[in-house]
Scaffold this active site. Structure first.
Site, short mmCIF file in Angstrom:
data_model
loop_
_atom_site.label_atom_id
_atom_site.label_comp_id
_atom_site.label_asym_id
_atom_site.label_seq_id
_atom_site.Cartn_x
_atom_site.Cartn_y
_atom_site.Cartn_z
CB CYS A 1 -27.24 -51.09 -26.91
SG CYS A 1 -25.78 -52.01 -26.64
NE ARG A 25 -33.03 -48.94 -24.47
CZ ARG A 25 -33.57 -50.23 -25.70
NH1 ARG A 25 -35.04 -49.81 -24.54
NH2 ARG A 25 -33.59 -50.36 -26.54
CD1 TRP A 81 -26.41 -55.80 -21.23
CD2 TRP A 81 -26.42 -57.04 -23.35
NE1 TRP A 81 -26.65 -56.83 -20.82
CE2 TRP A 81 -27.15 -58.11 -22.52
CE3 TRP A 81 -26.70 -57.19 -24.34
CZ2 TRP A 81 -27.16 -59.28 -22.49
CZ3 TRP A 81 -26.71 -58.56 -25.01
CH2 TRP A 81 -27.01 -59.23 -24.11
CG ASN A 111 -30.15 -51.58 -29.81
OD1 ASN A 111 -29.90 -52.26 -29.48
ND2 ASN A 111 -31.86 -51.05 -28.70
N GLY A 112 -28.35 -53.10 -31.67
CA GLY A 112 -28.64 -54.04 -32.42
C GLY A 112 -27.42 -55.11 -32.85
CD GLU A 132 -41.29 -62.85 -11.58
OE1 GLU A 132 -41.22 -62.92 -12.25
OE2 GLU A 132 -41.01 -62.02 -11.43
CE LYS A 172 -38.29 -60.76 -10.93
NZ LYS A 172 -39.51 -60.17 -11.53
CD GLU A 174 -34.66 -60.38 -12.74
OE1 GLU A 174 -35.41 -59.91 -12.53
OE2 GLU A 174 -33.73 -59.56 -13.94
CG HIS A 194 -41.41 -87.06 -9.49
ND1 HIS A 194 -42.33 -88.59 -9.49
CD2 HIS A 194 -42.64 -86.55 -9.34
CE1 HIS A 194 -44.02 -88.04 -9.47
NE2 HIS A 194 -43.89 -87.21 -9.24
CE LYS A 203 -37.86 -52.23 -16.88
NZ LYS A 203 -38.91 -54.14 -15.64
#
Ligand code: M6R
Length: 610
Positions: A2, A27, A74, A100-101, A483, A487, A490, A506, A605
């Site tokens: 947010c 955000r 968000w 926000n939160g 990584e 990437k 997402e 394994h 983000k």
């Protein structure tokens, strides 16, 4: 998670509010809304979807007013919808709040407010704040916000405006979510993050945890939530407004991929010279004796930053002979980690605001460990909370997928490992000098790699219909495999997993068939032959191998179905260079599949909630 913006001053609020929202869209992008105050009263507009949806709803009839707040969401509580979009208002729609939160006690508060006759319109946790402030409104807005804040549990950054106090904006912060106050000419600006302020303010006041601010056009007064006055010097904003623009690139992610050589050079500059001298990082806040006295290191981080921490483990153990635990921050803080003053806890975080990483850092500090933040945002919570801070100098990163911040983090953990090795006398000076030179060399090699961006688009074209990919690596290339897979997931929504190549036998080898592309990081180095054998095992089972290998490696070329050439640099510096083709592959696959690469679905983000 947010984004909040606010304006009070001599201009119309809407242009700043909309620019600020667009700059903070990374955000959260589930819904957006704004509220202004003018002589006619409170005006609120909101819309589900991205900020463009709000703008088209506003059309030419934009609310007037020189005081306003806005929000990009968000979603946590309540699906993305017009009703759940912020701002939320009280029963009479005379005051508006953005948040926000997460308000953890929103249920009992809501029940109590309903029993008092308040009427709710949304399913959010945030709406209780508007009704709580309303219930205390007779005290005036600042006191009403302060008392309401005292009744909230959880993390919040809030901003509130009210018809009854038409010249002020009141903001408060507790438990995490950041807020900064931009100081303009005859105007004050509020934002969750500095990018919203670029071009409008050169200085900011950071609102700390447990503080609130009353903003009027020419005056910001900051107090604690208990009402004690706070005096704080403003700090200068380190970026210009260019940093928040795409500058001709189709996406921020691509722009940021191309900014990596500079990000790495900036992170190395003044700390180690290109001719391989010793590393100097006074910002660590620890001298040689203190560094030599350390007994353990714990690195805590989330997501991509956690992958940088894994690379850091290999480096610190090799150069400084210190045991290193790498911890997912959300796990670290909720178990019983053994912490003491012989432990250096290193929090790695691009934003410096990730709730779990901050929680882990604070826990470590409170329990007596030494702390260091490797962080990209000057003045962020992590930078302020840690005992020392090693800034990555990647510049503003806007794409939700971390790229240049990651390679700058890699440069930073290399520097840290070299510095620890030097101070502890465990690093052969000749090796130290060679690594230092290789780091500078890697920035040039990255430049070469970037020239192959178009080739990577062609490679991506071969795999755009794939449902799954595997990424394999050994040693320093194993975290890179993780990584590369993250990437891809997402950005393109293709399922991908990273494995230590030695683990394939394994279990994961069972997945291999002629529809399973396998990205194998097969650069020259200590694991080269073992990796070659792992590739053969994949080939023997009809797997399709995309090898990252040196361009002149004829054996790798013969073994692989597709070879992505990577400039040859010494092993210790290879992660910095090899990260780029992995990012470019993910980027092109995302674009080819029509994904919104800068704002992938369901993500944001800065993850400022747990
Ligand atoms: O700001 P931080 O480095 O603390 O963020 C950590 C993760 O949220 C972040 O790296 C995330 O995994 C990225 N979206 C990955 O590209």
């Amino acid at each position: 998670m947010c984004g909040i913006v606010g304006y009070v001053g001599h201009r119309e609020a809407i242009p700043f509010l909309l620019t600020g929202l667009r700059r903070l869209e990374y955000r959260g992008y589930d819904s957006a809304g704004l509220a202004t105050l003018n002589g006619k009263g409170l005006e609120v507009r909101k819309a589900a979807g991205k900020i463009a949806a709000l703008e088209s709803r506003l059309g030419d009839r934009r609310p007037e007013g020189r005081l306003g707040i806005a929000h990009t969401r968000w979603a946590t509580h309540g699906r993305p919808s017009d009703d759940n979009a912020h701002p939320h208002t009280d029963c009479g729609a005379r005051l508006a709040v953005v948040h926000n939160g997460i308000i953890e006690n929103h249920r009992p508060l809501r029940d109590a407010l309903l029993a008092q006759g308040h009427r709710f319109r949304s399913q959010t946790d945030s709406e209780v704040i508007a009704h709580l402030v309303e219930s205390h409104a007779a005290r005036g807005l600042p006191a009403a916000v302060r008392v309401a804040a005292g009744e909230l549990r959880g993390a919040f950054a809030i901003a509130c405006i009210a018809e009854a106090d038409p010249a002020m904006l009141v903001a408060a912060r507790s438990g995490g979510s950041p807020l900064v106050i931009g100081i303009g000419e005859g105007e004050l600006l509020l934002a969750s993050d500095i990018p919203a302020l670029l071009g409008s303010a050169r200085e900011v006041l950071v609102l700390e945890d447990g503080e609130m601010a009353v903003l009027k056009a020419c005056e910001a007064s900051v107090t604690t939530l208990r009402g004690e006055p706070v005096r704080r010097r403003p700090m200068s904003i380190p970026w210009d407004s260019e940093a928040a623009e795409k500058n001709g690139y189709p996406h921020f992610m691509l722009k940021e991929i191309f900014e990596q050589p500079e990000a790495v050079r900036n992170t190395l500059r003044e700390r180690v010279s290109p001719d391989g001298g010793p590393v100097s990082i006074p910002e660590l806040g620890m001298d040689d004796a203190e560094l030599a006295g350390l007994r353990r290191v714990a690195m805590v981080a989330c997501g991509t930053s956690w992958h940088a921490a894994l690379v850091g483990k290999y480096l610190v153990e090799a150069f400084a002979r210190l045991p290193v635990d790498v911890e997912i921050a959300s796990e670290f803080r909720y178990r019983e980690p053994v912490l003491d003053s012989g432990l250096l806890t290193v929090a790695i975080t691009q934003s410096g605001e990730t709730a779990d990483t901050l929680g882990a850092l604070r826990e470590a500090r409170q329990r007596g460990a030494r702390t260091l933040a490797i962080c990209n945002v000057v003045g962020s919570s992590a930078a302020r909370d840690a005992g020392g801070v090693l800034y990555t100098r990647a510049g503003l990163e806007i794409g939700v997928a971390s790229t240049k911040a990651f390679t700058a983090q890699l440069a930073a953990v290399e520097l840290l490992a070299l510095r620890l090795g030097q101070a502890r006398g465990t690093l052969d000076p000749a090796l130290g000098a060679a690594v230092a030179r290789a780091l500078w060399e890697s920035a040039d090699a990255m430049q070469t790699q970037l020239r192959r961006c178009e080739e990577l688009r062609e490679v991506a074209g071969l795999f755009a219909e794939s449902r799954d990919l595997l990424y394999l690596g050994r040693g320093l290339h194993y975290p890179l495999a993780l990584e590369g897979a993250l990437k891809l997931k997402e950005i393109s929504y293709i399922h991908a997993e990273g494995y230590a190549a030695g683990e394939m036998k394994h279990g994961p080898l069972a997945l291999i068939d002629d529809r399973m592309p396998v990205v194998a990081i097969a650069l020259r180095g200590p694991h080269y032959e073992k990796m070659a054998a792992n590739i053969e095992e994949v080939k023997a089972r009809e797997g399709i191998v995309i090898a990252l290998a040196a361009g002149d490696d004829a054996e790798a070329r013969a073994r692989a179905d597709v070879l992505i050439p990577v400039p040859d640099v010494p092993y210790w510096a290879q992660p910095l260079v090899a990260a780029l083709p992995l990012q470019m592959l993910a980027y092109h696959l995302g674009v080819l599949r029509g994904c919104h690469v800068d704002q992938p679905r369901n993500l944001a983000k800065s993850v400022t909630v747990e």
